[in-house]
Design a protein around this motif. Structure first.
Motif, PDB file in Angstrom:
ATOM      1  N   ASP A  32      -5.020   1.768  17.952  1.00 28.60           N
ATOM      2  CA  ASP A  32      -5.094   3.218  17.778  1.00 28.60           C
ATOM      3  C   ASP A  32      -5.186   3.631  16.313  1.00 28.60           C
ATOM      4  N   TYR A  33      -5.654   2.723  15.469  1.00 33.93           N
ATOM      5  CA  TYR A  33      -5.774   3.023  14.042  1.00 33.93           C
ATOM      6  C   TYR A  33      -6.963   2.297  13.427  1.00 33.93           C
ATOM      7  N   PHE A  34      -7.504   2.904  12.388  1.00 25.83           N
ATOM      8  CA  PHE A  34      -8.510   2.259  11.545  1.00 25.83           C
ATOM      9  C   PHE A  34      -7.757   1.418  10.528  1.00 25.83           C
ATOM     10  N   GLU A  35      -8.272   0.232  10.241  1.00 24.40           N
ATOM     11  CA  GLU A  35      -7.623  -0.650   9.273  1.00 24.40           C
ATOM     12  C   GLU A  35      -8.571  -0.913   8.111  1.00 24.40           C
ATOM     13  N   TYR A  36      -8.090  -0.638   6.897  1.00 25.52           N
ATOM     14  CA  TYR A  36      -8.886  -0.893   5.694  1.00 25.52           C
ATOM     15  C   TYR A  36      -8.748  -2.380   5.366  1.00 25.52           C
ATOM     16  N   THR A  37      -9.597  -3.195   5.985  1.00 23.42           N
ATOM     17  CA  THR A  37      -9.469  -4.655   5.922  1.00 23.42           C
ATOM     18  C   THR A  37      -9.598  -5.266   4.526  1.00 23.42           C
ATOM     19  N   PRO A  38     -10.318  -4.660   3.570  1.00 23.07           N
ATOM     20  CA  PRO A  38     -10.367  -5.293   2.250  1.00 23.07           C
ATOM     21  C   PRO A  38      -8.998  -5.399   1.562  1.00 23.07           C
ATOM     22  N   SER A  39      -7.992  -4.712   2.070  1.00 28.94           N
ATOM     23  CA  SER A  39      -6.659  -4.785   1.461  1.00 28.94           C
ATOM     24  C   SER A  39      -5.644  -5.550   2.297  1.00 28.94           C
ATOM     25  N   THR A  40      -6.079  -6.228   3.345  1.00 38.42           N
ATOM     26  CA  THR A  40      -5.120  -6.944   4.184  1.00 38.42           C
ATOM     27  C   THR A  40      -4.419  -8.067   3.429  1.00 38.42           C
ATOM     28  N   HIS A  41      -5.060  -8.609   2.407  1.00 40.45           N
ATOM     29  CA  HIS A  41      -4.412  -9.688   1.634  1.00 40.45           C
ATOM     30  C   HIS A  41      -3.111  -9.208   0.986  1.00 40.45           C
ATOM     31  N   LYS A  42      -2.981  -7.915   0.745  1.00 41.80           N
ATOM     32  CA  LYS A  42      -1.767  -7.387   0.130  1.00 41.80           C
ATOM     33  C   LYS A  42      -0.574  -7.438   1.082  1.00 41.80           C
ATOM     34  N   MET A  43      -0.855  -7.582   2.379  1.00 40.16           N
ATOM     35  CA  MET A  43       0.223  -7.690   3.364  1.00 40.16           C
ATOM     36  C   MET A  43       0.870  -9.077   3.341  1.00 40.16           C
ATOM     37  N   LEU A  44       0.220 -10.056   2.737  1.00 41.98           N
ATOM     38  CA  LEU A  44       0.771 -11.409   2.727  1.00 41.98           C
ATOM     39  C   LEU A  44       2.112 -11.463   2.009  1.00 41.98           C
ATOM     40  N   ALA A  45       2.243 -10.718   0.930  1.00 38.71           N
ATOM     41  CA  ALA A  45       3.489 -10.701   0.163  1.00 38.71           C
ATOM     42  C   ALA A  45       4.321  -9.460   0.435  1.00 38.71           C
ATOM     43  N   ASN A  46       3.772  -8.500   1.196  1.00 36.83           N
ATOM     44  CA  ASN A  46       4.476  -7.253   1.447  1.00 36.83           C
ATOM     45  C   ASN A  46       4.004  -6.661   2.781  1.00 36.83           C
ATOM     46  N   ASN A  47       4.691  -6.998   3.869  1.00 33.96           N
ATOM     47  CA  ASN A  47       4.286  -6.514   5.191  1.00 33.96           C
ATOM     48  C   ASN A  47       4.255  -4.993   5.292  1.00 33.96           C
ATOM     49  N   SER A  48       5.076  -4.315   4.518  1.00 37.10           N
ATOM     50  CA  SER A  48       5.109  -2.854   4.606  1.00 37.10           C
ATOM     51  C   SER A  48       3.839  -2.221   4.035  1.00 37.10           C
ATOM     52  N   TYR A  49       3.013  -3.011   3.365  1.00 39.82           N
ATOM     53  CA  TYR A  49       1.740  -2.486   2.844  1.00 39.82           C
ATOM     54  C   TYR A  49       0.825  -2.029   3.981  1.00 39.82           C
ATOM     55  N   GLU A  50       1.126  -2.495   5.176  1.00 43.45           N
ATOM     56  CA  GLU A  50       0.369  -2.110   6.368  1.00 43.45           C
ATOM     57  C   GLU A  50       0.255  -0.585   6.484  1.00 43.45           C
ATOM     58  N   LYS A  51       1.308   0.127   6.111  1.00 43.34           N
ATOM     59  CA  LYS A  51       1.303   1.595   6.211  1.00 43.34           C
ATOM     60  C   LYS A  51       0.215   2.221   5.339  1.00 43.34           C
ATOM     61  N   LYS A  52      -0.143   1.550   4.265  1.00 43.67           N
ATOM     62  CA  LYS A  52      -1.146   2.096   3.346  1.00 43.67           C
ATOM     63  C   LYS A  52      -2.573   1.844   3.807  1.00 43.67           C
ATOM     64  N   ILE A  53      -2.766   0.871   4.705  1.00 39.37           N
ATOM     65  CA  ILE A  53      -4.131   0.533   5.101  1.00 39.37           C
ATOM     66  C   ILE A  53      -4.444   0.872   6.557  1.00 39.37           C
ATOM     67  N   HIS A  54      -3.510   1.502   7.255  1.00 42.55           N
ATOM     68  CA  HIS A  54      -3.740   1.926   8.634  1.00 42.55           C
ATOM     69  C   HIS A  54      -3.820   3.446   8.695  1.00 42.55           C
ATOM     70  N   ILE A  55      -4.903   3.947   9.250  1.00 42.50           N
ATOM     71  CA  ILE A  55      -5.094   5.388   9.421  1.00 42.50           C
ATOM     72  C   ILE A  55      -5.267   5.652  10.917  1.00 42.50           C
ATOM     73  N   PRO A  56      -4.392   6.461  11.512  1.00 40.16           N
ATOM     74  CA  PRO A  56      -4.525   6.734  12.954  1.00 40.16           C
ATOM     75  C   PRO A  56      -5.882   7.370  13.275  1.00 40.16           C
ATOM     76  N   TYR A  57      -6.488   6.936  14.369  1.00 39.46           N
ATOM     77  CA  TYR A  57      -7.778   7.511  14.778  1.00 39.46           C
ATOM     78  C   TYR A  57      -7.658   9.001  15.055  1.00 39.46           C
ATOM     79  N   SER A  58      -6.462   9.473  15.372  1.00 31.12           N
ATOM     80  CA  SER A  58      -6.277  10.903  15.638  1.00 31.12           C
ATOM     81  C   SER A  58      -6.692  11.756  14.436  1.00 31.12           C
ATOM     82  N   LYS A  59      -6.610  11.198  13.235  1.00 33.70           N
ATOM     83  CA  LYS A  59      -7.025  11.945  12.035  1.00 33.70           C
ATOM     84  C   LYS A  59      -8.531  12.165  11.988  1.00 33.70           C
ATOM     85  N   PHE A  60      -9.284  11.407  12.780  1.00 37.56           N
ATOM     86  CA  PHE A  60     -10.738  11.522  12.776  1.00 37.56           C
ATOM     87  C   PHE A  60     -11.251  12.471  13.858  1.00 37.56           C
ATOM     88  N   LYS A  61     -10.345  13.070  14.591  1.00 36.13           N
ATOM     89  CA  LYS A  61     -10.705  14.072  15.615  1.00 36.13           C
ATOM     90  C   LYS A  61     -11.690  13.532  16.650  1.00 36.13           C
TER      91      LYS A  61
END
Length: 194
Positions: A32-61
């Motif tokens: 239920d979210y778009f994921e900015y995949t070019p930044s997934t490597h940042k989750m390797l050392a910081n799982n909470s980075y997920e919040k910065k690269i996930h955008i709920p599809y609801s924002k796209f109407k």
């Protein structure tokens, strides 16, 4: 008004949905979210980075159908639970890669992969990264600067990031060396063992 079905909510699907704002658009994706995949490597050392690269599809109407698409006919998208008619269909389902057969070998394509790698890294002292392209260099840099792991980077050619100009690859190699990454050039992997 025409009914538009978009299968796949990655970069292509979201860009199409954005341009069709105001139309009757239904987006089909398993999450239920778009994921900015070019930044997934940042989750390797910081799982909470997920919040910065996930955008709920609801924002796209868009209307979201969070189900796997089972089949597509000439005028409908079929999921396990229903069938959805359309006037126009846009296929943006992306690509897939084979997962390695060895249990200690991982690929990084999305956030779910990053979570699995991050969990495996908790007990690892040493990490070998295969491939000195953009992703491999980003992963090596992230691990070298944010963890205490010994990092080795194997690259099949004589320089890093072959698609970039030579100076960029040299700067990346210099940065990684300064941060303790062992880089082995002209090395190709035949198989993965223990």
């Amino acid at each position: 008004m025409a009914t538009i079905a978009i299968v796949g909510g990655g970069f292509c699907g979201i860009e199409v949905a954005r341009h069709l704002k105001g139309h009757d658009v239904t987006l089909f994706d398993r999450k239920d979210y778009f994921e900015y995949t070019p930044s997934t490597h940042k989750m390797l050392a910081n799982n909470s980075y997920e919040k910065k690269i996930h955008i709920p599809y609801s924002k796209f109407k868009v209307k979201l159908v969070k189900e796997e698409v089972k089949s597509i006919t000439a005028n409908s998208v079929v999921t396990e639970n229903d069938s959805y008619g359309f006037d126009y269909l846009v296929l943006c389902s992306g690509s897939s890669t084979e997962k390695p057969a060895h249990e200690n070998v991982y690929t990084l394509k999305n956030g779910e992969d990053a979570k699995a790698i991050s969990k495996a890294l908790e007990s690892a002292e040493e990490v070998t990264i295969v491939g000195g392209g953009f992703t491999g260099v980003e992963i090596a840099g992230e691990l070298a600067t944010k963890t205490k792991k010994r990092v080795r980077l194997l690259n099949g050619s004589a320089r890093l990031m072959d698609r970039a100009n030579k100076e960029v690859g040299e700067r990346a190699a210099d940065f990684l060396h300064k941060n303790g990454v062992q880089i082995l050039f002209n090395k190709k992997v035949d198989h993965a063992g223990e």
